[in-house]
Scaffold this motif. Structure first.
Motif, mmCIF file in Angstrom:
data_model
loop_
_atom_site.group_PDB
_atom_site.id
_atom_site.type_symbol
_atom_site.label_atom_id
_atom_site.label_comp_id
_atom_site.label_asym_id
_atom_site.label_seq_id
_atom_site.Cartn_x
_atom_site.Cartn_y
_atom_site.Cartn_z
ATOM 1 N N ASN A 271 0.837 -1.203 0.000
ATOM 2 C CA ASN A 271 0.000 0.000 0.000
ATOM 3 C C ASN A 271 0.867 1.247 0.000
ATOM 4 O OD1 ASN A 271 0.478 0.935 2.930
ATOM 5 N ND2 ASN A 271 -0.172 -1.194 3.188
ATOM 6 N N VAL A 272 0.242 2.360 -0.312
ATOM 7 C CA VAL A 272 0.920 3.652 -0.286
ATOM 8 C C VAL A 272 0.213 4.541 0.728
ATOM 9 C CG1 VAL A 272 1.582 5.702 -1.593
ATOM 10 C CG2 VAL A 272 1.611 3.447 -2.698
ATOM 11 N N SER A 273 0.927 4.934 1.769
ATOM 12 C CA SER A 273 0.340 5.778 2.812
ATOM 13 C C SER A 273 1.453 6.361 3.657
ATOM 14 C CB SER A 273 -0.611 4.963 3.698
ATOM 15 O OG SER A 273 -1.049 5.731 4.799
ATOM 16 N N ASP A 274 1.242 7.590 4.130
ATOM 17 C CA ASP A 274 2.202 8.232 5.023
ATOM 18 C C ASP A 274 1.880 7.970 6.493
ATOM 19 O OD1 ASP A 274 3.633 9.355 2.930
ATOM 20 O OD2 ASP A 274 2.357 11.143 2.850
ATOM 21 N N LEU A 275 0.867 7.152 6.765
ATOM 22 C CA LEU A 275 0.483 6.892 8.150
ATOM 23 C C LEU A 275 1.519 6.056 8.901
ATOM 24 C CD1 LEU A 275 -3.348 6.138 7.808
ATOM 25 C CD2 LEU A 275 -2.291 8.111 8.930
ATOM 26 N N ALA A 276 2.256 5.240 8.172
ATOM 27 C CA ALA A 276 3.296 4.403 8.774
ATOM 28 C C ALA A 276 4.356 4.133 7.719
ATOM 29 C CB ALA A 276 2.705 3.096 9.281
ATOM 30 N N ASP A 277 5.603 3.928 8.168
ATOM 31 C CA ASP A 277 6.688 3.782 7.188
ATOM 32 C C ASP A 277 7.302 2.386 7.159
ATOM 33 O OD1 ASP A 277 7.986 3.874 9.623
ATOM 34 O OD2 ASP A 277 9.607 5.180 8.939
ATOM 35 N N TYR A 278 6.535 1.372 7.583
ATOM 36 C CA TYR A 278 7.058 0.000 7.532
ATOM 37 C C TYR A 278 7.251 -0.457 6.090
ATOM 38 C CZ TYR A 278 2.368 -1.672 6.290
ATOM 39 O OH TYR A 278 1.178 -1.897 5.649
ATOM 40 N N LYS A 279 8.120 -1.454 5.889
ATOM 41 C CA LYS A 279 8.394 -1.963 4.542
ATOM 42 C C LYS A 279 7.828 -3.361 4.316
ATOM 43 C CE LYS A 279 12.573 0.792 3.845
ATOM 44 N NZ LYS A 279 14.042 0.766 3.581
ATOM 45 N N ALA A 280 7.614 -4.098 5.412
ATOM 46 C CA ALA A 280 7.120 -5.467 5.279
ATOM 47 C C ALA A 280 6.573 -5.924 6.632
ATOM 48 C CB ALA A 280 8.232 -6.403 4.818
ATOM 49 N N ILE A 281 5.897 -7.074 6.621
ATOM 50 C CA ILE A 281 5.402 -7.692 7.845
ATOM 51 C C ILE A 281 5.936 -9.114 7.919
ATOM 52 C CG2 ILE A 281 3.376 -8.405 9.176
ATOM 53 C CD1 ILE A 281 1.802 -6.233 7.734
ATOM 54 N N LEU A 282 6.503 -9.442 9.052
ATOM 55 C CA LEU A 282 7.037 -10.779 9.292
ATOM 56 C C LEU A 282 6.063 -11.577 10.170
ATOM 57 C CD1 LEU A 282 9.396 -12.932 9.430
ATOM 58 C CD2 LEU A 282 10.172 -11.687 11.477
ATOM 59 N N PHE A 283 5.747 -12.804 9.738
ATOM 60 C CA PHE A 283 5.040 -13.733 10.594
ATOM 61 C C PHE A 283 6.017 -14.855 10.924
ATOM 62 C CE2 PHE A 283 2.360 -17.677 10.907
ATOM 63 C CZ PHE A 283 1.819 -17.382 12.159
ATOM 64 N N ILE A 284 6.258 -15.043 12.221
ATOM 65 C CA ILE A 284 7.245 -16.032 12.646
ATOM 66 C C ILE A 284 6.707 -16.833 13.823
ATOM 67 C CG2 ILE A 284 8.412 -14.288 14.078
ATOM 68 C CD1 ILE A 284 11.066 -15.754 13.438
ATOM 69 N N VAL A 285 6.970 -18.131 13.792
ATOM 70 C CA VAL A 285 6.493 -19.050 14.829
ATOM 71 C C VAL A 285 7.702 -19.680 15.501
ATOM 72 C CG1 VAL A 285 5.124 -21.105 15.327
ATOM 73 C CG2 VAL A 285 4.408 -19.540 13.505
ATOM 74 N N GLY A 286 7.783 -19.539 16.818
ATOM 75 C CA GLY A 286 8.883 -20.135 17.568
ATOM 76 C C GLY A 286 8.370 -21.018 18.685
ATOM 77 N N ARG A 287 9.070 -22.118 18.915
ATOM 78 C CA ARG A 287 8.663 -23.072 19.959
ATOM 79 C C ARG A 287 9.659 -23.021 21.123
ATOM 80 N NH1 ARG A 287 5.135 -27.211 19.794
ATOM 81 N NH2 ARG A 287 5.027 -27.058 17.511
ATOM 82 N N LYS A 288 9.107 -22.906 22.326
ATOM 83 C CA LYS A 288 9.932 -22.870 23.536
ATOM 84 C C LYS A 288 10.464 -24.259 23.860
ATOM 85 C CE LYS A 288 9.646 -21.165 28.318
ATOM 86 N NZ LYS A 288 8.750 -20.510 29.313
ATOM 87 N N GLY A 289 11.689 -24.327 24.306
ATOM 88 C CA GLY A 289 12.288 -25.627 24.622
ATOM 89 C C GLY A 289 11.572 -26.337 25.754
ATOM 90 N N GLU A 290 11.594 -27.656 25.693
ATOM 91 C CA GLU A 290 10.942 -28.481 26.730
ATOM 92 C C GLU A 290 11.706 -28.377 28.059
ATOM 93 O OE1 GLU A 290 8.191 -30.076 26.490
ATOM 94 O OE2 GLU A 290 7.804 -30.204 24.319
#
Length: 260
Positions: free
Chosen positions: A241-260
């Protein structure tokens, strides 16, 4: 503008309704739908449908008073607790949760959720199911050892964080401390599902300019590893999108698992 002149979401608060209208509404001039609505919903749907994320208790720590990413969660987790840094967001959520007059209209997202599930004729069921799954909305404070003090929550099977760590962290050290606080909410073997805005320095709500810690994909992935999270999955969505409301470049979705 130097970051010290920006407001901090968790310190100064914001107009929660304006935030929803600007970034999550169904308004014709709302340009963020692909990034803020469709992407999070589709990623949560994908992650849960693969069967890699499961349990009974989930904690959500997300920016503002959003709920649309939780429709699918309520199908898999019987107990959901929402943590918020601001009373205004809690009030906004309670209006929706108890279906009060003036509650925010999320029907455009419940419709999208029903379509993703192939259940277009069950729109009301989406919101009813989610409402029944949300057991508590608590104020949190990451300066406290127990972030939900005086309430002591059990450890969660899963924690979701949406665009929150960058907004409450001034620098790398604070980010690591806040991520560690988040991980402590998980039981061993539990998963953190995190959405992070990348390469952002600010975002607007009305005339108010808010701070965002600038981080990239490698920084977040390295932070997970340093704190003992094994990365199960990640993907990056480039801004469309094009907007001056925010200057982010991308969105990361990441899944991490805590050790047992």
């Amino acid at each position: 503008m130097d970051s010290t002149t920006h407001k901090f979401y968790h310190v100064h608060g914001m107009d929660s309704r304006s935030y929803l209208d600007l970034y999550f509404s169904n308004n014709e001039d709302m340009v963020f739908a692909e990034d803020t609505l469709k992407f999070p919903m589709s990623m949560i749907h994908y992650q849960l449908c693969t069967g890699r994320t499961e349990g009974t208790f989930l904690i959500d720590i997300s920016l503002g008073s959003i709920i649309h990413h939780l429709y699918f969660v309520s199908k898999f987790f019987k107990k959901i607790v929402l943590l918020k840094f601001q009373e205004k967001c809690i009030m906004e959520l309670n209006r929706w949760l108890h279906d009060r007059t003036g509650a925010y209209d999320w029907s455009h997202t419940s419709s999208a959720a029903a379509e993703l599930e192939g259940m277009r004729d069950q729109l009301q069921e989406q919101e009813m199911r989610l409402r029944s799954s949300i057991k508590q909305i608590l104020k949190c404070d990451y300066e406290q050892e127990n972030v939900t003090s005086p309430v002591l929550l059990p450890l969660a099977d899963c924690v979701i964080g949406a665009s929150i760590l960058e907004m409450i962290s001034k620098n790398e050290d604070e980010y690591m401390k806040n991520l560690e606080k988040t991980i402590k909410l998980l039981k061993p073997g539990g998963q953190l599902l995190l959405f992070a805005v990348l390469d952002a320095t600010y975002w607007f709500v009305g005339a108010e300019r808010f701070h965002c810690f600038k981080c990239n994909e490698e920084f977040v992935k390295n932070a997970f590893g340093k704190l003992g999270l094994v990365i199960d999955y990640y993907t990056v969505k480039r801004r469309c999108n094009v907007s001056d409301l925010a200057d982010y470049k991308a969105i990361l979705f990441i899944v991490g698992r805590k050790g047992e």
